[in-house]
Design a protein around this motif. Structure first.
Motif, PDB file in Angstrom:
ATOM      1  N   GLU A   1      92.384  24.125 -24.482  1.00  0.00           N
ATOM      2  CA  GLU A   1      91.513  24.997 -23.698  1.00  0.00           C
ATOM      3  C   GLU A   1      91.301  24.406 -22.314  1.00  0.00           C
ATOM      4  O   GLU A   1      91.148  23.196 -22.156  1.00  0.00           O
ATOM      5  N   THR A   2      91.270  25.261 -21.296  1.00  0.00           N
ATOM      6  CA  THR A   2      91.077  24.811 -19.919  1.00  0.00           C
ATOM      7  C   THR A   2      89.612  24.951 -19.520  1.00  0.00           C
ATOM      8  O   THR A   2      88.791  25.532 -20.249  1.00  0.00           O
ATOM      9  N   THR A   3      89.290  24.431 -18.343  1.00  0.00           N
ATOM     10  CA  THR A   3      87.917  24.524 -17.844  1.00  0.00           C
ATOM     11  C   THR A   3      87.515  25.958 -17.535  1.00  0.00           C
ATOM     12  O   THR A   3      86.330  26.273 -17.475  1.00  0.00           O
TER      13      THR A   3
ATOM     14  N   GLY B   1     105.492   8.434 -22.663  1.00  0.00           N
ATOM     15  CA  GLY B   1     104.777   9.228 -21.673  1.00  0.00           C
ATOM     16  C   GLY B   1     103.497   8.567 -21.218  1.00  0.00           C
ATOM     17  O   GLY B   1     103.376   7.347 -21.151  1.00  0.00           O
ATOM     18  N   SER B   2     102.520   9.391 -20.896  1.00  0.00           N
ATOM     19  CA  SER B   2     101.238   8.911 -20.407  1.00  0.00           C
ATOM     20  C   SER B   2     100.194   9.031 -21.501  1.00  0.00           C
ATOM     21  O   SER B   2      99.488  10.030 -21.615  1.00  0.00           O
ATOM     22  N   GLY B   3     100.144   8.003 -22.356  1.00  0.00           N
ATOM     23  CA  GLY B   3      99.122   7.973 -23.403  1.00  0.00           C
ATOM     24  C   GLY B   3      99.499   8.640 -24.700  1.00  0.00           C
ATOM     25  O   GLY B   3      98.628   8.904 -25.533  1.00  0.00           O
ATOM     26  N   PHE B   4     100.796   8.924 -24.925  1.00  0.00           N
ATOM     27  CA  PHE B   4     101.237   9.494 -26.195  1.00  0.00           C
ATOM     28  C   PHE B   4     101.654   8.386 -27.152  1.00  0.00           C
ATOM     29  O   PHE B   4     102.283   7.406 -26.746  1.00  0.00           O
TER      30      PHE B   4
ATOM     31  N   SER C   1      93.431  13.649 -20.731  1.00  0.00           N
ATOM     32  CA  SER C   1      92.916  13.406 -19.382  1.00  0.00           C
ATOM     33  C   SER C   1      94.028  13.403 -18.342  1.00  0.00           C
ATOM     34  O   SER C   1      93.744  13.406 -17.142  1.00  0.00           O
ATOM     35  N   ASP C   2      95.276  13.369 -18.788  1.00  0.00           N
ATOM     36  CA  ASP C   2      96.406  13.366 -17.874  1.00  0.00           C
ATOM     37  C   ASP C   2      96.563  14.759 -17.263  1.00  0.00           C
ATOM     38  O   ASP C   2      97.072  15.677 -17.896  1.00  0.00           O
ATOM     39  N   ASN C   3      96.123  14.937 -16.027  1.00  0.00           N
ATOM     40  CA  ASN C   3      96.133  16.247 -15.384  1.00  0.00           C
ATOM     41  C   ASN C   3      97.531  16.762 -15.109  1.00  0.00           C
ATOM     42  O   ASN C   3      97.732  17.971 -14.966  1.00  0.00           O
TER      43      ASN C   3
ATOM     44  N   ALA D   1      92.394  20.701 -18.185  1.00  0.00           N
ATOM     45  CA  ALA D   1      91.948  20.593 -19.579  1.00  0.00           C
ATOM     46  C   ALA D   1      90.433  20.448 -19.642  1.00  0.00           C
ATOM     47  O   ALA D   1      89.827  19.694 -18.874  1.00  0.00           O
ATOM     48  N   LYS D   2      89.832  21.173 -20.573  1.00  0.00           N
ATOM     49  CA  LYS D   2      88.383  21.102 -20.742  1.00  0.00           C
ATOM     50  C   LYS D   2      87.967  19.757 -21.332  1.00  0.00           C
ATOM     51  O   LYS D   2      87.010  19.140 -20.871  1.00  0.00           O
TER      52      LYS D   2
END
Length: 411
Positions: free
Chosen positions: A55-57, A93-96, A121-123, A129-130
């Motif tokens: 879900e997005t903001t 990747g970034s945090g996977f 948190s990786d934009n 991302a919410k």
């Protein structure tokens, strides 16, 4: 084939891992974990990808498929010892991260659990991302395999939890390898056991190539709904036909509402209807409010299993279909096409939806689509009739003038 020789892992000696880099949509891992005597103790070959729905903001939903593992590292993969069980650990990747744990009993060993973690948190990967932070999905598999057997499952298997779909196929795994030699005795998953070998029929004449699918009959109409604490908040009735192109092959699928599950959610500005069945991981219809007085279909996300074991996924969050005033429903009985992408379209039949302001679980007054609006035919028919009448009068006038001139002779 790209091979990595990593530094010694405590309790397991050197770990040698080889990646077979295939298509973007999949990842093949061939892994040999060796003990201190350089004997294989854990073997795995596994193809996989991950699809994350978040879900997005702005209260909408997006889908991301993770299939690029070019930065993978493998710290923590171990043979196991008295205190620790065998484990496959992959970071990318970034945090996977992806972890598989094994346990052993007297005559069997188990794929005990699979964990997948991702950094929402990786934009770059999860724009808008919410939620924030590292999220982890854990599945207690508990699948038992006889000792000194290699587990094989070429068929597609999935784990779905908390908006994450893990897809695996072409799996070969053996933990607690004996005498350093991977077994040739296979223990098959249930899906592979049910597969039968089909002898190909060689045609006497070469068929002409074609990408046109066999026309499908009209799909059955299904009724779907979403509930929240206040009761029914979304209603949908429709027949759905999916048209998609993969590897230049066009396919058509009719959704059977009798074998389709549905869920969803309702928010003040967005509403989600999610369908899924045996070959469709999810088909999402996301509705949104615009100008505070109308709703429309803003987004469609789909992920389907294909017969070759791969996954077909498409997402479009910039649509504009099924527009109607808030407090009403949208209806279109005629066949209508929702073009999600060049490779994916949805044909709808006998459609009626109301994603907001549902009262007492019933549809409100419907706004009909232009295809159903027969009132426009009245002025067209009247106009055509008047035009025809004028033409007849003009023709009669011209004929009359010619006859009148023919009755007089010049002296």
């Amino acid at each position: 084939m790209v091979c990595f020789r990593l530094s010694p892992v405590p309790g397991s000696g050197l770990v040698l891992l080889c990646l077979v880099l295939g298509a973007v949509s999949s990842y093949a891992l061939e892994l040999n974990v060796t003990d201190s005597e350089k004997a294989t103790c854990l073997y795995a070959k596994w193809q996989m990808n991950f699809t994350i729905h978040y879900e997005t903001t702005s209260k909408t939903y997006k889908t991301v498929t993770i299939s690029d593992f070019s930065t993978a590292t493998y710290n923590g993969s171990i043979c196991g010892d008295v205190q620790n069980n065998p484990k496959i650990a992959v970071q990318f990747g970034s945090g996977f991260s992806w972890t598989v744990n094994f346990t052993k009993e007297s005559s069997t060993y188990s794929i005990d659990g699979i964990s997948f973690s991702y950094n929402i948190s990786d934009n770059t990967t999860f724009p808008d991302a919410k939620d924030k932070g590292i999220l982890t999905v854990r599945d207690a598999v508990g699948f038992k395999i006889p000792l000194n057997n290699i587990f094989r499952c070429n068929s597609l298997s999935t784990l779905e939890k908390n908006g994450v779909v893990q897809s695996y196929w072409d799996v070969h795994v053996q933990a607690f390898v004996q005498n350093g030699t991977v077994s040739t005795k296979e223990f098959l998953c249930e899906k592979d056991k049910t597969l039968t070998t089909v002898v190909p029929i060689v045609p006497t004449t070469a068929p002409s190539p074609t990408t046109t699918p066999t026309p499908k009959e009209k799909p059955e109409v299904g009724s779907y709904s979403v509930n929240n604490s206040n009761g029914t908040c979304l209603l949908a009735t429709m027949g759905l036909q999916l048209n998609f192109t993969h590897d230049k092959v066009v396919s058509v699928i009719n959704i059977n509402p009798n074998t389709t599950d549905f869920t969803g959610s309702c928010q003040p500005q967005t509403a989600l209807l999610r369908l899924n069945c045996s070959n469709i991981k999810y088909l999402d219809f996301v509705f949104a409010v615009k100008n505070e007085n109308r709703f429309y279909l803003k987004e469609v996300n789909v992920s389907m299993y294909l017969v070759n074991g791969s996954v077909f996924s498409i997402a479009n969050n910039n649509l504009s279909y099924w527009d109607a005033p808030l407090g009403s429903s949208y209806m279109c009985n005629k066949e209508q096409t929702v073009s999600v992408s060049g490779a994916f379209q949805i044909n709808t039949f006998d459609l009626r939806v109301q994603p907001f302001n549902v009262m007492e679980g019933k549809y409100s007054t419907a706004q009909e689509c232009s295809l159903d609006d027969d009132t426009i035919l009245i002025p067209i028919i009247v106009g055509a009739g008047l035009s025809g009448l004028i033409i007849v009068i003009v023709i009669a006038y011209l004929i009359g003038r010619r006859k009148s001139y023919a009755g007089y002779q010049t002296l």
